[in-house]
Design an enzyme around this catalytic site. Structure first.
Site, PDB file in Angstrom:
ATOM      1  N   GLY A 123      43.082  48.348  28.531  1.00  0.00           N
ATOM      2  CA  GLY A 123      41.952  47.596  29.074  1.00  0.00           C
ATOM      3  C   GLY A 123      41.881  46.145  28.661  1.00  0.00           C
TER       4      GLY A 123
ATOM      5  N   PRO B 133      48.200  49.669  26.785  1.00  0.00           N
ATOM      6  CA  PRO B 133      48.053  48.501  27.658  1.00  0.00           C
ATOM      7  C   PRO B 133      48.862  48.675  28.939  1.00  0.00           C
ATOM      8  CG  PRO B 133      49.613  48.031  25.896  1.00  0.00           C
ATOM      9  CD  PRO B 133      49.058  49.397  25.622  1.00  0.00           C
ATOM     10  N   GLY B 134      48.263  48.336  30.051  1.00  0.00           N
ATOM     11  CA  GLY B 134      48.967  48.366  31.332  1.00  0.00           C
ATOM     12  C   GLY B 134      49.000  46.964  31.889  1.00  0.00           C
ATOM     13  N   ARG B 135      47.827  46.533  32.381  1.00  0.00           N
ATOM     14  CA  ARG B 135      47.684  45.211  32.973  1.00  0.00           C
ATOM     15  C   ARG B 135      48.258  44.102  32.082  1.00  0.00           C
ATOM     16  NH1 ARG B 135      43.492  44.127  36.477  1.00  0.00           N
ATOM     17  NH2 ARG B 135      42.459  45.959  35.665  1.00  0.00           N
TER      18      ARG B 135
ATOM     19  N   ARG C  42      43.577  44.293  46.017  1.00  0.00           N
ATOM     20  CA  ARG C  42      42.572  44.146  44.957  1.00  0.00           C
ATOM     21  C   ARG C  42      41.352  43.336  45.385  1.00  0.00           C
ATOM     22  NH1 ARG C  42      43.496  41.744  40.619  1.00  0.00           N
ATOM     23  NH2 ARG C  42      42.097  42.976  39.312  1.00  0.00           N
TER      24      ARG C  42
ATOM     25  N   TYR D  55      37.954  45.177  44.869  1.00  0.00           N
ATOM     26  CA  TYR D  55      37.118  44.738  43.748  1.00  0.00           C
ATOM     27  C   TYR D  55      36.597  43.318  43.891  1.00  0.00           C
ATOM     28  CZ  TYR D  55      40.412  48.101  41.542  1.00  0.00           C
ATOM     29  OH  TYR D  55      41.205  49.169  41.233  1.00  0.00           O
TER      30      TYR D  55
ATOM     31  N   CYS E 187      45.112  44.194  60.620  1.00  0.00           N
ATOM     32  CA  CYS E 187      44.007  44.259  61.568  1.00  0.00           C
ATOM     33  C   CYS E 187      42.782  44.801  60.858  1.00  0.00           C
ATOM     34  CB  CYS E 187      44.374  45.159  62.733  1.00  0.00           C
ATOM     35  SG  CYS E 187      45.862  44.604  63.517  1.00  0.00           S
ATOM     36  N   GLU E 188      42.201  43.975  60.031  1.00  0.00           N
ATOM     37  CA  GLU E 188      41.128  44.406  59.148  1.00  0.00           C
ATOM     38  C   GLU E 188      40.446  43.128  58.722  1.00  0.00           C
ATOM     39  OE1 GLU E 188      39.318  47.491  57.697  1.00  0.00           O
ATOM     40  OE2 GLU E 188      41.373  47.938  58.306  1.00  0.00           O
TER      41      GLU E 188
HETATM   42  C1  PLP Z   1      44.244  52.458  33.492  1.00  0.00           C
HETATM   43  C2  PLP Z   1      44.393  53.059  32.143  1.00  0.00           C
HETATM   44  C3  PLP Z   1      45.014  52.339  31.121  1.00  0.00           C
HETATM   45  C4  PLP Z   1      45.486  50.919  31.291  1.00  0.00           C
HETATM   46  O1  PLP Z   1      44.458  50.033  31.540  1.00  0.00           O
HETATM   47  P1  PLP Z   1      44.775  48.460  31.632  1.00  0.00           P
HETATM   48  O2  PLP Z   1      43.474  47.856  31.955  1.00  0.00           O
HETATM   49  O3  PLP Z   1      45.782  48.303  32.721  1.00  0.00           O
HETATM   50  O4  PLP Z   1      45.315  48.049  30.312  1.00  0.00           O
HETATM   51  C5  PLP Z   1      45.182  52.949  29.901  1.00  0.00           C
HETATM   52  N1  PLP Z   1      44.772  54.218  29.692  1.00  0.00           N
HETATM   53  C6  PLP Z   1      44.172  54.945  30.663  1.00  0.00           C
HETATM   54  C7  PLP Z   1      43.752  56.318  30.373  1.00  0.00           C
HETATM   55  C8  PLP Z   1      43.965  54.391  31.904  1.00  0.00           C
HETATM   56  O5  PLP Z   1      43.349  55.112  32.851  1.00  0.00           O
END
Ligand code: PLP
Length: 430
Positions: free
Chosen positions: A247, A290-292, A329, A333, A360-361
């Site tokens: 997150g 971490p993902g994002r 996105r 959002y 087409c949106e």
């Molecule tokens: C989406 C998610 C993440 C990653 O969140 P980011 O905002 O991309 O860092 C980590 N853990 C869980 C369980 C998630 O659903």
């Protein structure tokens, strides 16, 4: 632009040592471009933080839903990270990319039986249990396979983390995991202790996304450490693993001002250490997801500018050859992005435009009120910070082809995902 980007003598945007106007020419548009060194640097910041703040007693799991393909998994694996998967498809990709199975963590609030079987039979290191129905299924499937499956429990810690503020709320109204305050989480864990084919390793929480402050993470760590102590006091069993989720916020536009990733981890580690002393707990094995923040800033999308339409007194539409198919996105959002013109990257901003796609949106927009330099048909528009939740959320709406993805590094470009073809579009039609 981000500080790892620059402008060359031809006024073109440069990333990973490559000229983005040339890369657009070579591979066509729309095109996702990722800077490998930025991905690697982000992985290292997290890994080093685990090493320095927790003496290496932890593991960073890349949340692959942000961007999941073979090459991205190979890169994060080579940096020593593990991975979060939330579906059979992500699990399959991780396995095919050669990710160490013991470092795979399976998530999901409604994992199917087939997904659980795939995860358990392939030997994933951890499954994060979301509900009791799933707990029983894991116990049964693990028994069939003659294994004891290590699990964590997804806990709703009662912290609602918004982008710029956070408030303590019930948060019982979340789809994910077990509530703390109702006793649901406690009851589930006590029940799991009696399951023969389950090894309860610890607890997990994930409080939100694109969070800019350390406080909600600190609060979550405090709450979960207290909960581990309560479980120990009641059952005599001390859980040894603590997964604090992902997150961490990134910079989409100059308005975004996140703290350094390493600073979050340091702040949280202080809380965990203090709580361990206070409750006489051993330091748990720490995971973060971490993902994002691993991939978002490393990626851009290159588009070719098409028609430019002026609606007097209202707005100027600049249309591009992509849209919600490659980046949903904004429609989902209202997310904000920054754009610049890759073939005149140093040009001054002169106007505020609406960037629209080709679907087409009417909601097919990349953004509104976006500052941009003078733009002409045929220019290459670079949309910044699209490395996360763009390709992974893409679709074939209007039977548009998903773009290719190119990785750039040290002046070299290489294709990591092919552009889809019309044959791909009808591949599953019968
Ligand atoms: C989406 C998610 C993440 C990653 O969140 P980011 O905002 O991309 O860092 C980590 N853990 C869980 C369980 C998630 O659903």
């Amino acid at each position: 632009m981000h500080d790892f980007m620059s402008v060359n003598n031809e006024r073109h945007l440069v990333m990973g040592g490559c000229d983005m106007a040339q890369v657009a020419q070579k591979y066509g548009t729309p095109l996702y471009v990722m800077d490998e060194n930025v991905i690697r640097a982000n992985c290292r910041v997290y890994k080093n933080a685990i090493d320095t703040c927790y003496s290496g007693n932890g593991l960073i799991l890349y949340a692959s839903k942000a961007l999941c393909n073979l090459e991205t998994v190979r890169i994060v694996a080579s940096e020593g990270l593990g991975i979060d998967v939330v579906s059979g498809g992500e699990l399959y990709t991780a396995l095919r990319a050669g990710m160490d199975v013991s470092k795979i963590c399976m998530h999901g609030n409604n994992k199917t039986r087939a997904e659980l079987e795939m995860a358990i039979s392939s030997g994933v290191g951890r499954i994060v249990v979301d509900n009791l129905f799933e707990l029983d299924q894991i116990d049964a499937i693990a028994a069939e396979h003659g294994v004891r499956q290590k699990v964590l429990f997804r806990i709703k810690p009662g912290i609602d983390a918004h982008t710029h503020n956070f408030v303590m709320t019930g948060q019982i109204d979340s789809r994910f995991g077990f509530a703390l305050e109702t006793g649901e989480a406690r009851a589930a864990i006590l029940r799991a202790f009696k399951c023969n084919s389950i090894c309860v390793a610890g607890v997990h929480c994930h409080i939100g996304s694109q969070i800019f402050e350390a406080d909600p993470f600190e609060e979550a760590a405090r709450v979960l450490m207290r909960f581990i102590a309560e479980i120990r006091d009641e059952s005599g069993v001390e859980l040894t693993e603590l997964n604090l989720g992902g997150g961490f916020g990134v910079v989409y536009t100059p308005e975004d001002d996140p703290i350094e990733f390493g600073d979050y981890i340091e702040a949280v580690s202080r809380i965990v250490k203090t709580a361990a002393v206070e409750h006489s707990l051993k330091m748990p094995f720490i995971m973060m997801e971490p993902g994002r923040s691993i991939v978002a800033e490393a990626g851009i999308t290159l588009y070719t500018v098409g028609a430019i339409k002026d609606i007097p007194e209202v707005r100027r539409y600049v249309t591009v050859d992509g849209g919600i198919g490659d980046n949903p996105r904004y429609i989902l959002y209202g997310s904000k992005y920054a754009a610049l013109i890759a073939n005149k990257a140093d040009a001054e901003v002169t106007q505020s435009v609406t960037i629209a796609g080709k679907c087409c949106e009417s909601g097919d927009l990349i953004g509104e009120n976006m500052p941009l330099a003078d733009v002409s048909i045929g220019d290459i528009l670079a949309l910044l910070t699209t490395g996360a939740y763009n390709y992974s959320m893409s679709s074939n709406y209007n039977r548009n082809l998903r773009p290719a993805m190119v990785m750039v590094k040290d002046g070299r470009d290489r294709l990591v995902m092919k552009r889809e073809t019309y044959e791909d579009i009808i591949r599953n039609d019968v």
